[in-house]
Design a protein around this motif. Sequence first.
Motif, PDB file in Angstrom:
ATOM      1  N   GLY A 255      98.951  52.558  -1.615  1.00 23.16           N
ATOM      2  CA  GLY A 255      97.597  52.238  -2.064  1.00 23.16           C
ATOM      3  C   GLY A 255      96.774  53.472  -2.329  1.00 23.16           C
ATOM      4  N   GLY A 256      95.433  53.301  -2.262  1.00 24.10           N
ATOM      5  CA  GLY A 256      94.519  54.380  -2.623  1.00 24.10           C
ATOM      6  C   GLY A 256      93.979  54.163  -4.022  1.00 24.10           C
ATOM      7  N   VAL A 257      92.783  54.627  -4.299  1.00 26.38           N
ATOM      8  CA  VAL A 257      92.152  54.409  -5.599  1.00 26.38           C
ATOM      9  C   VAL A 257      91.568  55.713  -6.124  1.00 26.38           C
ATOM     10  N   VAL A 258      91.792  55.972  -7.404  1.00 27.82           N
ATOM     11  CA  VAL A 258      91.154  57.093  -8.098  1.00 27.82           C
ATOM     12  C   VAL A 258      90.336  56.513  -9.238  1.00 27.82           C
ATOM     13  N   SER A 259      89.053  56.816  -9.263  1.00 24.49           N
ATOM     14  CA  SER A 259      88.165  56.282 -10.296  1.00 24.49           C
ATOM     15  C   SER A 259      87.344  57.414 -10.890  1.00 24.49           C
ATOM     16  N   ILE A 260      87.338  57.512 -12.220  1.00 22.66           N
ATOM     17  CA  ILE A 260      86.574  58.549 -12.908  1.00 22.66           C
ATOM     18  C   ILE A 260      85.529  57.875 -13.792  1.00 22.66           C
ATOM     19  N   ASN A 261      84.272  58.237 -13.605  1.00 23.32           N
ATOM     20  CA  ASN A 261      83.178  57.653 -14.380  1.00 23.32           C
ATOM     21  C   ASN A 261      82.365  58.743 -15.049  1.00 23.32           C
ATOM     22  N   PHE A 262      81.773  58.436 -16.178  1.00 24.53           N
ATOM     23  CA  PHE A 262      80.959  59.387 -16.916  1.00 24.53           C
ATOM     24  C   PHE A 262      79.552  58.845 -17.116  1.00 24.53           C
ATOM     25  N   LEU A 263      78.565  59.720 -17.063  1.00 21.80           N
ATOM     26  CA  LEU A 263      77.187  59.336 -17.352  1.00 21.80           C
ATOM     27  C   LEU A 263      76.983  59.267 -18.856  1.00 21.80           C
ATOM     28  N   SER A 264      76.079  58.434 -19.282  1.00 22.46           N
ATOM     29  CA  SER A 264      75.758  58.326 -20.702  1.00 22.46           C
ATOM     30  C   SER A 264      75.098  59.616 -21.186  1.00 22.46           C
ATOM     31  N   THR A 265      75.418  60.025 -22.388  1.00 22.66           N
ATOM     32  CA  THR A 265      74.815  61.242 -22.956  1.00 22.66           C
ATOM     33  C   THR A 265      73.348  61.041 -23.303  1.00 22.66           C
ATOM     34  N   ASP A 266      72.900  59.791 -23.324  1.00 24.56           N
ATOM     35  CA  ASP A 266      71.506  59.498 -23.681  1.00 24.56           C
ATOM     36  C   ASP A 266      70.559  59.582 -22.483  1.00 24.56           C
ATOM     37  N   VAL A 267      71.094  59.769 -21.296  1.00 23.06           N
ATOM     38  CA  VAL A 267      70.249  59.817 -20.098  1.00 23.06           C
ATOM     39  C   VAL A 267      69.369  61.065 -20.132  1.00 23.06           C
ATOM     40  N   GLU A 268      68.077  60.901 -19.895  1.00 26.40           N
ATOM     41  CA  GLU A 268      67.146  62.035 -19.935  1.00 26.40           C
ATOM     42  C   GLU A 268      67.265  62.885 -18.664  1.00 26.40           C
ATOM     43  N   ASP A 269      67.113  62.252 -17.508  1.00 25.89           N
ATOM     44  CA  ASP A 269      67.204  62.966 -16.233  1.00 25.89           C
ATOM     45  C   ASP A 269      68.611  62.780 -15.671  1.00 25.89           C
ATOM     46  N   LYS A 270      69.521  63.666 -16.038  1.00 25.61           N
ATOM     47  CA  LYS A 270      70.920  63.514 -15.649  1.00 25.61           C
ATOM     48  C   LYS A 270      71.119  63.706 -14.147  1.00 25.61           C
ATOM     49  N   GLU A 271      70.322  64.595 -13.557  1.00 22.37           N
ATOM     50  CA  GLU A 271      70.465  64.836 -12.122  1.00 22.37           C
ATOM     51  C   GLU A 271      70.104  63.582 -11.325  1.00 22.37           C
ATOM     52  N   GLN A 272      68.996  62.917 -11.719  1.00 18.87           N
ATOM     53  CA  GLN A 272      68.585  61.692 -11.056  1.00 18.87           C
ATOM     54  C   GLN A 272      69.624  60.588 -11.274  1.00 18.87           C
ATOM     55  N   ALA A 273      70.112  60.477 -12.523  1.00 18.45           N
ATOM     56  CA  ALA A 273      71.112  59.459 -12.839  1.00 18.45           C
ATOM     57  C   ALA A 273      72.401  59.690 -12.046  1.00 18.45           C
ATOM     58  N   TYR A 274      72.775  60.938 -11.894  1.00 15.93           N
ATOM     59  CA  TYR A 274      73.983  61.270 -11.138  1.00 15.93           C
ATOM     60  C   TYR A 274      73.825  60.842  -9.680  1.00 15.93           C
ATOM     61  N   CYS A 275      72.670  61.154  -9.087  1.00 18.68           N
ATOM     62  CA  CYS A 275      72.422  60.787  -7.686  1.00 18.68           C
ATOM     63  C   CYS A 275      72.449  59.262  -7.502  1.00 18.68           C
ATOM     64  N   GLU A 276      71.837  58.564  -8.443  1.00 16.83           N
ATOM     65  CA  GLU A 276      71.805  57.097  -8.355  1.00 16.83           C
ATOM     66  C   GLU A 276      73.203  56.498  -8.466  1.00 16.83           C
ATOM     67  N   GLU A 277      74.019  57.065  -9.350  1.00 15.19           N
ATOM     68  CA  GLU A 277      75.382  56.560  -9.540  1.00 15.19           C
ATOM     69  C   GLU A 277      76.235  56.806  -8.298  1.00 15.19           C
ATOM     70  N   VAL A 278      76.070  57.998  -7.702  1.00 20.24           N
ATOM     71  CA  VAL A 278      76.822  58.315  -6.480  1.00 20.24           C
ATOM     72  C   VAL A 278      76.417  57.374  -5.348  1.00 20.24           C
ATOM     73  N   LEU A 279      75.093  57.139  -5.205  1.00 20.25           N
ATOM     74  CA  LEU A 279      74.602  56.233  -4.171  1.00 20.25           C
ATOM     75  C   LEU A 279      75.151  54.820  -4.362  1.00 20.25           C
ATOM     76  N   LYS A 280      75.231  54.396  -5.631  1.00 21.74           N
ATOM     77  CA  LYS A 280      75.758  53.079  -5.942  1.00 21.74           C
ATOM     78  C   LYS A 280      77.227  52.978  -5.513  1.00 21.74           C
ATOM     79  N   ARG A 281      77.995  54.037  -5.781  1.00 22.54           N
ATOM     80  CA  ARG A 281      79.418  54.027  -5.428  1.00 22.54           C
ATOM     81  C   ARG A 281      79.604  53.997  -3.911  1.00 22.54           C
ATOM     82  N   ILE A 282      78.751  54.774  -3.220  1.00 18.34           N
ATOM     83  CA  ILE A 282      78.867  54.825  -1.760  1.00 18.34           C
ATOM     84  C   ILE A 282      78.522  53.469  -1.151  1.00 18.34           C
ATOM     85  N   SER A 283      77.492  52.837  -1.719  1.00 19.34           N
ATOM     86  CA  SER A 283      77.026  51.548  -1.190  1.00 19.34           C
ATOM     87  C   SER A 283      78.083  50.468  -1.325  1.00 19.34           C
ATOM     88  N   HIS A 284      78.884  50.558  -2.396  1.00 20.47           N
ATOM     89  CA  HIS A 284      79.912  49.542  -2.630  1.00 20.47           C
ATOM     90  C   HIS A 284      81.227  49.938  -1.976  1.00 20.47           C
TER      91      HIS A 284
END
Length: 546
Positions: free
Chosen positions: A517-546
């Motif tokens: 088993g084990g899982v490897v998942s690669i995700n990319f942020l949209s190039t249209d995002v204005e605040d990439k740092e904020q979007a990155y933090c939110e995406e990481v938090l979402k992954r941790i929460s799930h």
Amino acid sequence: MLNLQGKSKQLYAYQIYDASAGSGKTFTLVKEYLKLILIREGYQDFRKILAITFTNKAVNEMKQRILSSLFLFSSDADHEQNELFQKLVEELQIDADTLRTRAKNVLKEILHNYAFFDISTIDKFNHRLLKTFARDLKIPQNFEVVLDTDLLLAEGIDRMLGNARADDQLTDLFIAFALQKIEDNKSWDLSYDLSRVGSMLFDENHLIYLEELKSKDLTSFLNLQKELRRLLKKYTEKLRAIADNVLSLMDKADLEQADFSSGYFPKFIKKIQQDPTALDFSTGWKKEFGSTTLYPKKTAEHKKQAIDRLMPEFIRLWLEIKESYGRLSFLKNVYQNLVPLTLLNALQKEIDQLLEEREQLPISAFNTLISEQIRDQPTPFIYERLGEKYRHYFIDEFQDTSLNQWYNLVPLISHAIQSEDLQGNRGSLFLVGDAKQAIYRWRGGRSELFLNLIHRDDALFGISPKTESLETNFRSFQEIVTFNNGFFSSAVPYLNNKLYQDLFLKGNKQQHTSKKGGVVSINFLSTDVEDKEQAYCEEVLKRISH
């Protein structure tokens, strides 16, 4: 070879372990350390061992593992299921009761003489060396170590700018640089540029090059600046002349913009004629220039023949344009960074003065000072000044060791390995690392050192090392290990260094345990995002929460 009352036991003098992530590196380190201190009944052998790693966390972990193992071994518990205990019994060729007794006595000696239980970071060891040789190096005996070099650099810059005086060459340079930045539509503030270039003063990678600048005065830089302006003008005019030549050839052949595919070629040449300082060669037709036709199918036949006839000359001039623009870009880059480089010596003087006033020394200077002053000292003299004599060396995370750090240790290690004590025992060296985990290149770390030693291209001690690879990942599940192997193998075509090609292709066959088993998942942020740092933090938090 270790002599024990007429008997001898085999100890390898020089061992290298290539230990990938999760492969039991700390277990192996602790086992080899324990073998040295438990191999005989002299319970003071830990005093002759120096173990070096790179972080305080790693130091504490290794100390804790050694002490907890000794405590566990000295207890009356049944150790049949303890893998480390059983390996020591087997490799030391002693019975369980003997090992238990020795562990108890060694633990007692370490706790009563804890200061001699020498497992430390490389920086801490260097700090001790500098303290020992403070008078020789003409530095304060009780100097304070500066860890925050960014703050020190900022203070040096503020002090240099604050000391600017009217009718001074340095001040004129400040003003000229600020005006140049304004012309380039940048902030006139010099602090950013000075901080970016000034950070090289604390980087071991750049010291060898900066050393050559120390002998240059302000006049030398100003003369270089003048020469660069002349060359920039020369190549700018040369590019315009080439563009004029191309357009003249087109005009004589009665060629118009519409005769070329989308008019790309003549448009580009006219742009060179107007402003040759900002060109872009990344578009498709430019990359394929000379291998495809410059005209569309609808172009008249006699125009096609005219373009084909001029094509060899167009190609020659095109190559000349690219070569001249490359040279112009290089000179422009040098010119734009010249003023901060010009100010480096002045900035270094301000920083040196600050350090002298405060009796401080930046941690980044440790390796260089030792390299310049101590490395050529006789090894016994260094031991005498340190007040102790190491016979065995352990170096963890060797892939992050810099050239200076390694060469500073070589005389000590060489003396230990190549000499014998009164009982005829030689010292030893135990290296552990993984070039794929190198993270300190920014501060001088050179994983090539480790790779060269593994491939025996660097026989520093006159003997070949015993090399061994720890190939099984006990930490990760199957999918993680498989992904890592595939990832590093796929990177091979993009590497120029053959050492790294071999490492990632042949040396990246890590095995996994029965953990499925084990899982490897690669995700990319949209190039249209204005605040990439904020979007990155939110995406990481979402992954941790799930």
